[in-house]
Design a protein around this motif. Sequence first.
Motif, PDB file in Angstrom:
ATOM      1  N   ASP A 278     -23.301  54.589 -38.574  1.00  0.00           N
ATOM      2  CA  ASP A 278     -22.476  55.714 -38.471  1.00  0.00           C
ATOM      3  C   ASP A 278     -21.107  55.423 -39.181  1.00  0.00           C
ATOM      4  OD1 ASP A 278     -24.401  57.418 -37.113  1.00  0.00           O
ATOM      5  OD2 ASP A 278     -23.646  57.085 -35.312  1.00  0.00           O
ATOM      6  N   ASP A 279     -20.769  54.190 -38.922  1.00  0.00           N
ATOM      7  CA  ASP A 279     -19.319  53.751 -39.512  1.00  0.00           C
ATOM      8  C   ASP A 279     -19.340  53.607 -40.694  1.00  0.00           C
ATOM      9  OD1 ASP A 279     -16.713  52.736 -39.603  1.00  0.00           O
ATOM     10  OD2 ASP A 279     -17.660  50.729 -39.461  1.00  0.00           O
ATOM     11  N   MET A 280     -20.521  53.259 -41.538  1.00  0.00           N
ATOM     12  CA  MET A 280     -20.553  53.144 -42.849  1.00  0.00           C
ATOM     13  C   MET A 280     -20.589  54.439 -43.743  1.00  0.00           C
ATOM     14  SD  MET A 280     -20.223  49.946 -43.889  1.00  0.00           S
ATOM     15  CE  MET A 280     -19.145  49.772 -42.272  1.00  0.00           C
ATOM     16  N   ARG A 281     -21.412  55.327 -43.066  1.00  0.00           N
ATOM     17  CA  ARG A 281     -21.740  56.570 -43.686  1.00  0.00           C
ATOM     18  C   ARG A 281     -20.401  57.308 -43.620  1.00  0.00           C
ATOM     19  NH1 ARG A 281     -26.481  56.740 -40.420  1.00  0.00           N
ATOM     20  NH2 ARG A 281     -28.390  56.268 -41.840  1.00  0.00           N
ATOM     21  N   ALA A 282     -19.457  57.198 -42.389  1.00  0.00           N
ATOM     22  CA  ALA A 282     -18.301  57.851 -42.295  1.00  0.00           C
ATOM     23  C   ALA A 282     -17.175  57.483 -43.462  1.00  0.00           C
ATOM     24  CB  ALA A 282     -17.606  57.814 -40.895  1.00  0.00           C
ATOM     25  N   ARG A 283     -17.655  56.148 -44.035  1.00  0.00           N
ATOM     26  CA  ARG A 283     -16.706  55.880 -44.969  1.00  0.00           C
ATOM     27  C   ARG A 283     -17.286  56.024 -46.405  1.00  0.00           C
ATOM     28  NH1 ARG A 283     -13.388  51.765 -42.337  1.00  0.00           N
ATOM     29  NH2 ARG A 283     -13.823  51.504 -40.226  1.00  0.00           N
ATOM     30  N   GLY A 284     -18.382  56.637 -46.636  1.00  0.00           N
ATOM     31  CA  GLY A 284     -18.982  57.072 -47.694  1.00  0.00           C
ATOM     32  C   GLY A 284     -19.801  55.823 -48.337  1.00  0.00           C
ATOM     33  N   TYR A 285     -20.422  54.895 -47.459  1.00  0.00           N
ATOM     34  CA  TYR A 285     -21.238  53.821 -47.905  1.00  0.00           C
ATOM     35  C   TYR A 285     -22.619  54.168 -47.411  1.00  0.00           C
ATOM     36  CZ  TYR A 285     -17.188  50.989 -48.734  1.00  0.00           C
ATOM     37  OH  TYR A 285     -15.993  50.583 -49.329  1.00  0.00           O
ATOM     38  N   GLU A 286     -23.618  53.788 -48.139  1.00  0.00           N
ATOM     39  CA  GLU A 286     -25.032  53.799 -47.604  1.00  0.00           C
ATOM     40  C   GLU A 286     -25.512  52.713 -46.855  1.00  0.00           C
ATOM     41  OE1 GLU A 286     -28.527  55.432 -46.697  1.00  0.00           O
ATOM     42  OE2 GLU A 286     -26.787  56.671 -47.931  1.00  0.00           O
ATOM     43  N   PRO A 287     -25.637  52.700 -45.347  1.00  0.00           N
ATOM     44  CA  PRO A 287     -26.066  51.614 -44.688  1.00  0.00           C
ATOM     45  C   PRO A 287     -27.290  51.234 -44.853  1.00  0.00           C
ATOM     46  CG  PRO A 287     -25.573  53.599 -43.349  1.00  0.00           C
ATOM     47  CD  PRO A 287     -25.563  53.826 -44.836  1.00  0.00           C
ATOM     48  N   ALA A 288     -28.015  50.114 -44.563  1.00  0.00           N
ATOM     49  CA  ALA A 288     -29.263  49.986 -44.602  1.00  0.00           C
ATOM     50  C   ALA A 288     -29.445  48.442 -43.867  1.00  0.00           C
ATOM     51  CB  ALA A 288     -30.019  49.502 -45.925  1.00  0.00           C
ATOM     52  N   SER A 289     -30.705  48.074 -43.733  1.00  0.00           N
ATOM     53  CA  SER A 289     -30.866  46.825 -42.851  1.00  0.00           C
ATOM     54  C   SER A 289     -32.062  46.047 -43.496  1.00  0.00           C
ATOM     55  CB  SER A 289     -31.490  46.910 -41.408  1.00  0.00           C
ATOM     56  OG  SER A 289     -30.221  47.848 -40.462  1.00  0.00           O
ATOM     57  N   ILE A 290     -31.895  44.651 -43.361  1.00  0.00           N
ATOM     58  CA  ILE A 290     -33.097  43.920 -43.700  1.00  0.00           C
ATOM     59  C   ILE A 290     -33.322  43.039 -42.611  1.00  0.00           C
ATOM     60  CG2 ILE A 290     -33.846  41.891 -45.189  1.00  0.00           C
ATOM     61  CD1 ILE A 290     -31.460  42.774 -47.161  1.00  0.00           C
ATOM     62  N   TRP A 291     -34.636  43.345 -41.947  1.00  0.00           N
ATOM     63  CA  TRP A 291     -35.146  42.972 -40.684  1.00  0.00           C
ATOM     64  C   TRP A 291     -35.580  41.183 -41.023  1.00  0.00           C
ATOM     65  CZ3 TRP A 291     -34.157  44.759 -36.082  1.00  0.00           C
ATOM     66  CH2 TRP A 291     -33.828  46.009 -35.907  1.00  0.00           C
ATOM     67  N   LEU A 292     -34.824  40.657 -40.040  1.00  0.00           N
ATOM     68  CA  LEU A 292     -35.175  39.065 -39.814  1.00  0.00           C
ATOM     69  C   LEU A 292     -36.292  38.817 -38.856  1.00  0.00           C
ATOM     70  CD1 LEU A 292     -31.767  37.646 -40.724  1.00  0.00           C
ATOM     71  CD2 LEU A 292     -33.568  38.067 -42.328  1.00  0.00           C
ATOM     72  N   ASP A 293     -36.055  39.593 -37.854  1.00  0.00           N
ATOM     73  CA  ASP A 293     -36.832  39.446 -36.423  1.00  0.00           C
ATOM     74  C   ASP A 293     -36.750  40.454 -35.564  1.00  0.00           C
ATOM     75  OD1 ASP A 293     -38.467  38.019 -34.751  1.00  0.00           O
ATOM     76  OD2 ASP A 293     -36.831  36.826 -33.905  1.00  0.00           O
ATOM     77  N   LYS A 294     -37.962  41.026 -35.083  1.00  0.00           N
ATOM     78  CA  LYS A 294     -37.847  42.100 -34.209  1.00  0.00           C
ATOM     79  C   LYS A 294     -38.974  41.812 -33.238  1.00  0.00           C
ATOM     80  CE  LYS A 294     -37.810  46.313 -35.833  1.00  0.00           C
ATOM     81  NZ  LYS A 294     -38.136  47.663 -36.402  1.00  0.00           N
ATOM     82  N   ARG A 295     -38.529  41.399 -31.925  1.00  0.00           N
ATOM     83  CA  ARG A 295     -39.609  40.863 -31.153  1.00  0.00           C
ATOM     84  C   ARG A 295     -39.199  41.145 -29.798  1.00  0.00           C
ATOM     85  NH1 ARG A 295     -40.434  34.691 -31.872  1.00  0.00           N
ATOM     86  NH2 ARG A 295     -40.424  35.216 -33.885  1.00  0.00           N
ATOM     87  N   ALA A 296     -40.154  41.069 -28.646  1.00  0.00           N
ATOM     88  CA  ALA A 296     -40.078  40.638 -27.341  1.00  0.00           C
ATOM     89  C   ALA A 296     -39.888  39.443 -26.935  1.00  0.00           C
ATOM     90  CB  ALA A 296     -41.196  41.279 -26.357  1.00  0.00           C
ATOM     91  N   ALA A 297     -38.944  38.986 -26.193  1.00  0.00           N
ATOM     92  CA  ALA A 297     -38.989  37.530 -25.727  1.00  0.00           C
ATOM     93  C   ALA A 297     -38.169  37.297 -24.509  1.00  0.00           C
ATOM     94  CB  ALA A 297     -37.897  36.920 -26.676  1.00  0.00           C
ATOM     95  N   GLY A 298     -38.098  35.973 -23.900  1.00  0.00           N
ATOM     96  CA  GLY A 298     -37.474  35.833 -22.683  1.00  0.00           C
ATOM     97  C   GLY A 298     -36.095  35.423 -23.040  1.00  0.00           C
ATOM     98  N   ALA A 299     -35.135  36.030 -22.365  1.00  0.00           N
ATOM     99  CA  ALA A 299     -33.678  35.925 -22.415  1.00  0.00           C
ATOM    100  C   ALA A 299     -33.360  34.541 -22.465  1.00  0.00           C
ATOM    101  CB  ALA A 299     -32.838  36.666 -21.498  1.00  0.00           C
ATOM    102  N   SER A 300     -32.417  33.922 -23.425  1.00  0.00           N
ATOM    103  CA  SER A 300     -31.902  32.668 -23.306  1.00  0.00           C
ATOM    104  C   SER A 300     -30.850  32.664 -22.431  1.00  0.00           C
ATOM    105  CB  SER A 300     -31.126  32.236 -24.758  1.00  0.00           C
ATOM    106  OG  SER A 300     -30.145  33.175 -24.890  1.00  0.00           O
ATOM    107  N   PRO A 301     -30.227  31.392 -22.107  1.00  0.00           N
ATOM    108  CA  PRO A 301     -29.194  31.304 -20.926  1.00  0.00           C
ATOM    109  C   PRO A 301     -28.279  32.270 -21.494  1.00  0.00           C
ATOM    110  CG  PRO A 301     -30.316  29.251 -21.215  1.00  0.00           C
ATOM    111  CD  PRO A 301     -30.953  29.987 -22.213  1.00  0.00           C
ATOM    112  N   ASP A 302     -27.593  32.129 -22.806  1.00  0.00           N
ATOM    113  CA  ASP A 302     -26.351  32.930 -23.071  1.00  0.00           C
ATOM    114  C   ASP A 302     -26.533  34.406 -22.922  1.00  0.00           C
ATOM    115  OD1 ASP A 302     -25.013  30.547 -23.510  1.00  0.00           O
ATOM    116  OD2 ASP A 302     -25.228  30.526 -25.765  1.00  0.00           O
ATOM    117  N   GLU A 303     -27.870  34.874 -23.630  1.00  0.00           N
ATOM    118  CA  GLU A 303     -28.049  36.081 -23.461  1.00  0.00           C
ATOM    119  C   GLU A 303     -28.326  36.763 -22.050  1.00  0.00           C
ATOM    120  OE1 GLU A 303     -30.815  36.177 -27.633  1.00  0.00           O
ATOM    121  OE2 GLU A 303     -31.873  36.087 -25.532  1.00  0.00           O
ATOM    122  N   ALA A 304     -28.759  35.950 -21.063  1.00  0.00           N
ATOM    123  CA  ALA A 304     -28.934  36.223 -19.629  1.00  0.00           C
ATOM    124  C   ALA A 304     -27.685  36.665 -18.913  1.00  0.00           C
ATOM    125  CB  ALA A 304     -29.838  35.111 -18.850  1.00  0.00           C
ATOM    126  N   MET A 305     -26.844  35.342 -19.153  1.00  0.00           N
ATOM    127  CA  MET A 305     -25.465  35.454 -18.698  1.00  0.00           C
ATOM    128  C   MET A 305     -24.771  36.802 -19.209  1.00  0.00           C
ATOM    129  SD  MET A 305     -22.381  32.772 -19.049  1.00  0.00           S
ATOM    130  CE  MET A 305     -23.381  31.597 -18.089  1.00  0.00           C
TER     131      MET A 305
END
Length: 254
Positions: free
Chosen positions: A102-129
């Motif tokens: 939404d931020d990029m479109r509001a500025r007139g840019y076309e946003p996109a994503s290149i997926w590197l990883d998309k998965r279910a996993a167990g939370a790491s200690p940092d993520e859990a905290m």
Amino acid sequence: MDVKHTEDIFAALKPDQTDRKPLYLQLAERLRELINSGTLRGGDAVPPERELAELTGVSRVTVRKSLEQLVTAGLLTQRPGAGTFVSRRIQQPLSVLMGFSDDMRARGYEPASIWLDKRAAGASPDEAMALGIAPAAPVLRLKRIRTADGEPMAIETAVISRRDLASPELVRESFYAALKAHGLLPVRALQRIRARMATLHEAELLHISHPTAILEIERRSFLPDGRVLEVTFSCYRADLYDFVVELQTSEEHD
């Protein structure tokens, strides 16, 4: 941008001769407003000194001083033999909670994503905290390169408990769109920002030289009841992205 429209935009920069402020500062401020408003976007060319002087009714010396001000501020770049261009920098106000797309479109840019990883996993200690859940609790981990007009801007890893979002396939282009579809929009967020040097792998993904500074950001987003909804770990290109915060004086100050 057609020629007539370009001429009209830059002719409107003409300083007010009755204003006591120096003409070069007036011209610089008006040009800055065009950039900050998005009227001039990253990569747009600024007319040559002689042409800009004719359009605004000031001397080339005045134009030169104005451009120098904005080059120093990082808003313009000058390429020998090519001219002056609006820097491809994006300013993100820290007072606004908005998804990247939404931020990029509001500025007139076309946003996109290149997926590197998309998965279910167990939370790491940092993520859990950060999420306030038990270590190894089920989460979704969504890692991607965020781009604007095809140019890499950031590497982003969003983590959310699977009690809130069950499957990674529910997230397509916009993470925030998936949250909204499930009635899960955060109302506030806390961000921690620090500068560090990019790793070799990060530099390769972001198309930057190594070593180069990047902005590392941890953001926790909260639901209306105060519960943490998601945590996002990002690294942004420091050469393209500025985070801006407005400060106000308190009622009582020295």
